[in-house]
Write an enzyme that holds these catalytic residues in place. Structure first.
Site, PDB file in Angstrom:
ATOM      1  CB  THR A 127       7.852  -2.272   5.410  1.00 11.70           C
ATOM      2  OG1 THR A 127       8.166  -3.579   4.900  1.00 11.70           O
ATOM      3  CG2 THR A 127       8.750  -1.293   4.675  1.00 11.70           C
ATOM      4  CD  GLU A 129      11.566  -5.542   0.760  1.00 11.59           C
ATOM      5  OE1 GLU A 129      11.015  -6.574   1.179  1.00 11.59           O
ATOM      6  OE2 GLU A 129      12.386  -5.538  -0.184  1.00 11.59           O
ATOM      7  CE1 TYR A 151       6.755  -0.418  -0.096  1.00 13.30           C
ATOM      8  CE2 TYR A 151       8.161  -2.149   0.796  1.00 13.30           C
ATOM      9  CZ  TYR A 151       7.013  -1.374   0.870  1.00 13.30           C
ATOM     10  OH  TYR A 151       6.145  -1.564   1.916  1.00 13.30           O
ATOM     11  CE  LYS A 155       6.125   1.716   2.841  1.00 11.91           C
ATOM     12  NZ  LYS A 155       4.956   2.341   3.477  1.00 11.91           N
TER      13      LYS A 155
HETATM   14  P1  NAP Z   1      -1.895  -1.962  -0.720  1.00 11.58           P
HETATM   15  O1  NAP Z   1      -3.033  -2.909  -0.594  1.00 11.58           O
HETATM   16  O2  NAP Z   1      -0.982  -2.053  -1.882  1.00 11.58           O
HETATM   17  O3  NAP Z   1      -2.495  -0.474  -0.645  1.00 11.58           O
HETATM   18  C1  NAP Z   1      -1.729   0.635  -1.002  1.00 11.58           C
HETATM   19  C2  NAP Z   1      -2.627   1.855  -0.947  1.00 11.58           C
HETATM   20  O4  NAP Z   1      -1.847   3.021  -1.281  1.00 11.58           O
HETATM   21  C3  NAP Z   1      -3.805   1.828  -1.915  1.00 11.58           C
HETATM   22  O5  NAP Z   1      -4.946   2.300  -1.251  1.00 11.58           O
HETATM   23  C4  NAP Z   1      -3.386   2.812  -2.998  1.00 11.58           C
HETATM   24  O6  NAP Z   1      -4.456   3.464  -3.639  1.00 11.58           O
HETATM   25  C5  NAP Z   1      -2.641   3.833  -2.142  1.00 11.58           C
HETATM   26  N1  NAP Z   1      -1.814   4.734  -2.948  1.00 11.58           N
HETATM   27  C6  NAP Z   1      -0.951   4.410  -3.933  1.00 11.58           C
HETATM   28  N2  NAP Z   1      -0.425   5.529  -4.479  1.00 11.58           N
HETATM   29  C7  NAP Z   1      -0.956   6.584  -3.814  1.00 11.58           C
HETATM   30  C8  NAP Z   1      -0.819   8.000  -3.930  1.00 11.58           C
HETATM   31  N3  NAP Z   1      -0.034   8.552  -4.854  1.00 11.58           N
HETATM   32  N4  NAP Z   1      -1.514   8.774  -3.076  1.00 11.58           N
HETATM   33  C9  NAP Z   1      -2.346   8.225  -2.159  1.00 11.58           C
HETATM   34  N5  NAP Z   1      -2.532   6.900  -1.997  1.00 11.58           N
HETATM   35  C10 NAP Z   1      -1.845   6.089  -2.826  1.00 11.58           C
HETATM   36  O7  NAP Z   1      -0.975  -2.020   0.599  1.00 11.58           O
HETATM   37  P2  NAP Z   1      -1.273  -2.676   2.034  1.00 11.58           P
HETATM   38  O8  NAP Z   1      -0.831  -4.088   1.995  1.00 11.58           O
HETATM   39  O9  NAP Z   1      -2.642  -2.323   2.462  1.00 11.58           O
HETATM   40  O10 NAP Z   1      -0.195  -1.917   2.928  1.00 11.58           O
HETATM   41  C11 NAP Z   1      -0.509  -0.679   3.552  1.00 11.58           C
HETATM   42  C12 NAP Z   1       0.782   0.058   3.860  1.00 11.58           C
HETATM   43  O11 NAP Z   1       1.597  -0.741   4.717  1.00 11.58           O
HETATM   44  C13 NAP Z   1       1.661   0.370   2.647  1.00 11.58           C
HETATM   45  O12 NAP Z   1       2.299   1.603   2.890  1.00 11.58           O
HETATM   46  C14 NAP Z   1       2.674  -0.754   2.646  1.00 11.58           C
HETATM   47  O13 NAP Z   1       3.858  -0.336   2.005  1.00 11.58           O
HETATM   48  C15 NAP Z   1       2.857  -0.970   4.127  1.00 11.58           C
HETATM   49  N6  NAP Z   1       3.241  -2.310   4.547  1.00 11.58           N
HETATM   50  C16 NAP Z   1       2.522  -3.389   4.138  1.00 11.58           C
HETATM   51  C17 NAP Z   1       2.857  -4.655   4.582  1.00 11.58           C
HETATM   52  C18 NAP Z   1       2.093  -5.867   4.178  1.00 11.58           C
HETATM   53  O14 NAP Z   1       2.607  -6.974   4.354  1.00 11.58           O
HETATM   54  N7  NAP Z   1       0.871  -5.725   3.677  1.00 11.58           N
HETATM   55  C19 NAP Z   1       3.944  -4.805   5.473  1.00 11.58           C
HETATM   56  C20 NAP Z   1       4.631  -3.671   5.890  1.00 11.58           C
HETATM   57  C21 NAP Z   1       4.257  -2.426   5.438  1.00 11.58           C
HETATM   58  P3  NAP Z   1      -5.035   2.966  -5.089  1.00 11.58           P
HETATM   59  O15 NAP Z   1      -6.008   1.876  -4.759  1.00 11.58           O
HETATM   60  O16 NAP Z   1      -5.671   4.175  -5.638  1.00 11.58           O
HETATM   61  O17 NAP Z   1      -3.869   2.460  -5.883  1.00 11.58           O
HETATM   62  N1  GDD Z   2       5.075 -11.263  -5.741  1.00 10.94           N
HETATM   63  C1  GDD Z   2       5.720 -12.404  -6.034  1.00 10.94           C
HETATM   64  N2  GDD Z   2       5.368 -13.081  -7.166  1.00 10.94           N
HETATM   65  N3  GDD Z   2       6.677 -12.845  -5.203  1.00 10.94           N
HETATM   66  C2  GDD Z   2       7.286 -14.018  -5.508  1.00 10.94           C
HETATM   67  C3  GDD Z   2       6.971 -14.756  -6.640  1.00 10.94           C
HETATM   68  C4  GDD Z   2       5.967 -14.265  -7.519  1.00 10.94           C
HETATM   69  O1  GDD Z   2       5.639 -14.855  -8.551  1.00 10.94           O
HETATM   70  N4  GDD Z   2       7.733 -15.864  -6.640  1.00 10.94           N
HETATM   71  C5  GDD Z   2       8.494 -15.825  -5.550  1.00 10.94           C
HETATM   72  N5  GDD Z   2       8.239 -14.698  -4.852  1.00 10.94           N
HETATM   73  C6  GDD Z   2       8.918 -14.282  -3.613  1.00 10.94           C
HETATM   74  C7  GDD Z   2       9.558 -12.895  -3.697  1.00 10.94           C
HETATM   75  O2  GDD Z   2      10.804 -12.965  -4.408  1.00 10.94           O
HETATM   76  C8  GDD Z   2       9.712 -12.588  -2.217  1.00 10.94           C
HETATM   77  O3  GDD Z   2      10.884 -13.181  -1.725  1.00 10.94           O
HETATM   78  C9  GDD Z   2       8.502 -13.288  -1.569  1.00 10.94           C
HETATM   79  O4  GDD Z   2       7.957 -14.163  -2.561  1.00 10.94           O
HETATM   80  C10 GDD Z   2       7.404 -12.341  -1.088  1.00 10.94           C
HETATM   81  O5  GDD Z   2       7.048 -11.478  -2.139  1.00 10.94           O
HETATM   82  P1  GDD Z   2       5.743 -10.538  -2.042  1.00 10.94           P
HETATM   83  O6  GDD Z   2       4.555 -11.349  -1.687  1.00 10.94           O
HETATM   84  O7  GDD Z   2       5.688  -9.733  -3.303  1.00 10.94           O
HETATM   85  O8  GDD Z   2       6.031  -9.638  -0.752  1.00 10.94           O
HETATM   86  P2  GDD Z   2       7.323  -8.841  -0.266  1.00 10.94           P
HETATM   87  O9  GDD Z   2       7.870  -9.571   0.911  1.00 10.94           O
HETATM   88  O10 GDD Z   2       8.249  -8.548  -1.387  1.00 10.94           O
HETATM   89  O11 GDD Z   2       6.688  -7.449   0.183  1.00 10.94           O
HETATM   90  C11 GDD Z   2       5.510  -7.401   0.992  1.00 10.94           C
HETATM   91  O12 GDD Z   2       5.872  -7.403   2.357  1.00 10.94           O
HETATM   92  C12 GDD Z   2       6.629  -6.253   2.772  1.00 10.94           C
HETATM   93  C13 GDD Z   2       6.957  -6.443   4.262  1.00 10.94           C
HETATM   94  O13 GDD Z   2       8.071  -7.271   4.405  1.00 10.94           O
HETATM   95  C14 GDD Z   2       4.735  -6.143   0.596  1.00 10.94           C
HETATM   96  O14 GDD Z   2       3.487  -6.156   1.240  1.00 10.94           O
HETATM   97  C15 GDD Z   2       5.472  -4.887   1.020  1.00 10.94           C
HETATM   98  O15 GDD Z   2       4.644  -3.740   0.792  1.00 10.94           O
HETATM   99  C16 GDD Z   2       5.800  -5.008   2.518  1.00 10.94           C
HETATM  100  O16 GDD Z   2       6.493  -3.865   2.947  1.00 10.94           O
END
Ligand code: NAP
Ligand code: GDD
Length: 326
Positions: A127, A129, A151, A155
């Site tokens: 990620t 992050e 987190y 990662k």
């Molecule tokens: P998400 O919607 O939060 O999904 C997370 C998944 O992980 C869910 O299916 C959850 O299952 C599963 N999980 C949690 N704890 C677990 C455990 N102990 N064993 C097995 N599975 C478990 O995340 P996403 O947005 O699809 O992201 C997918 C992956 O990409 C994550 O690893 C995230 O950190 C990474 N990532 C996401 C983004 C983004 O912007 N979306 C960016 C960079 C990297 P439950 O439903 O049972 O909780």
């Molecule tokens: N969630 C959340 N809720 N974020 C807020 C809020 C709020 O009420 N107000 C402001 N923010 C700001 C956070 O402080 C952060 O700077 C930004 O919005 C994005 O927050 P999130 O949407 O929670 O995402 P993230 O960037 O912290 O993390 C996501 O992206 C990562 C990749 O860069 C997640 O999907 C991570 O799993 C992923 O790795």
């Protein structure tokens, strides 16, 4: 027929990736945790034909068992505690799942693969992050990592462990360093979905306002459907590697609010948005902006959805859901 095992199948990316692999004719297996996971029915309805296997990233034996059942050609490790804010309140469980879970799975694959380290191709969900306090703009594969949350630290551990298994054992293990990607399937805890859901409810008269934290941080937001295609492309390469997937554009939370409110005809969102210290983070990642040049050149990766379209798509989806609930 190719066989794939996806951890995190119940999450946003798991669903899009499952759809993509099914459309390509894969036999798709998904790891599902918990004795009565409430998302099971939704996953089975969204991914007809998917085979769900009980297991947990913290339970090594369950991972080995899942590999033996699925006999996958490809494993996509998407499972994680993925909500950054939650990771400060729960640093140990985040470390166990998001960090140590990676080595559990890599080690299970190594043992399952016997004397053929290339038996299974592995994708790690790394990620942006990990860049945290960014040391370079834009961020690319070679940028120094400086994580700012439990987190992010977990990662980074998983990222380097993936590289280590590749270099130590010759495994086909790749990491996708993915910048934020969103969709109508995004969890409601993330800022984009929290905003689009609130905008829909405000428009429909179901809610008065929305409380947010820092409005000045900037993110490189893309569409999840485009990003899962990149994951698959990484595993089709003859050699494993690490790739950034990003749009090359960055926008603040304020800009996201501008577009989301404008989409429902509200030009000035100030009266509807409150700032609440509860949503501020102990350490913020101020700016993320990725350079996807390597993925574009080597994988031929392309994006189809631009930022304004992503915001409209998410608001329209929440308008539909909230109207139906009224
Ligand atoms: P998400 O919607 O939060 O999904 C997370 C998944 O992980 C869910 O299916 C959850 O299952 C599963 N999980 C949690 N704890 C677990 C455990 N102990 N064993 C097995 N599975 C478990 O995340 P996403 O947005 O699809 O992201 C997918 C992956 O990409 C994550 O690893 C995230 O950190 C990474 N990532 C996401 C983004 C983004 O912007 N979306 C960016 C960079 C990297 P439950 O439903 O049972 O909780
Ligand atoms: N969630 C959340 N809720 N974020 C807020 C809020 C709020 O009420 N107000 C402001 N923010 C700001 C956070 O402080 C952060 O700077 C930004 O919005 C994005 O927050 P999130 O949407 O929670 O995402 P993230 O960037 O912290 O993390 C996501 O992206 C990562 C990749 O860069 C997640 O999907 C991570 O799993 C992923 O790795």
């Amino acid at each position: 027929m190719q066989r794939a095992l996806i951890t995190g199948i119940t999450g946003q990316d798991g669903l899009y990736l499952g759809e993509l692999l099914l459309s390509k004719g894969y036999e798709v297996y998904g790891l599902i945790r918990g004795q009565n996971n409430p998302k099971r029915e939704m996953v089975e309805a969204t991914l007809p034909g998917v085979k769900l296997i009980q297991g947990d990233l913290t339970d090594f034996a369950s991972l080995l068992r899942a590999l033996e059942i699925a006999q996958p050609d490809e494993v996509y490790n998407l499972g994680a505690i993925s909500f950054v804010a939650y990771s400060w309140d729960n640093p140990l469980v985040t470390t166990d799942i998001t960090g140590k879970g990676v080595v559990n799975l890599l080690e299970a694959i190594r043992i399952y693969s016997g004397d053929d380290p290339r038996k299974v191709r592995y994708y790690q969900a790394s990620t942006s992050e990990m860049f945290g306090r960014v040391q370079e703009v834009p961020q690319r594969e070679t940028t120094l990592l400086w994580p700012r949350s439990p987190y992010g630290v977990a990662k980074v551990f998983g990222h380097y462990m993936t590289i280590n298994y590749r270099e130590s054992y010759g495994m086909h293990a790749s990491s996708g360093i993915l910048f934020n990607h969103e969709s109508p399937r995004r969890g409601y805890e993330f800022v984009t979905r929290k905003i689009t859901n609130a905008v829909a409810r405000i428009k429909l008269g179901l809610q008065d306002d929305i409380s947010l934290g820092n409005l000045d941080s900037k993110r490189d937001w893309g569409f999840a459907g485009d990003y899962v295609r990149g994951m698959w492309q990484m595993l089709q390469q003859p050699e494993p590697d690490d790739y950034v997937l990003a749009t090359g554009e960055t926008h603040s939370i304020r800009e996201f609010l501008d577009l989301a409110f404008k989409h429902v005809g509200i030009e000035d969102w100030a009266p509807y948005v409150k700032q609440d210290p509860r949503f501020m983070r102990p350490a913020e990642v101020d700016l993320l902006l990725g350079d996807p040049a390597k993925a574009e050149k080597k994988l031929g990766w392309t994006r189809e959805v631009e930022f304004p379209e992503l915001v409209s798509m998410m608001v329209d989806n929440d308008l539909r859901i909230q109207s139906a609930l009224r």
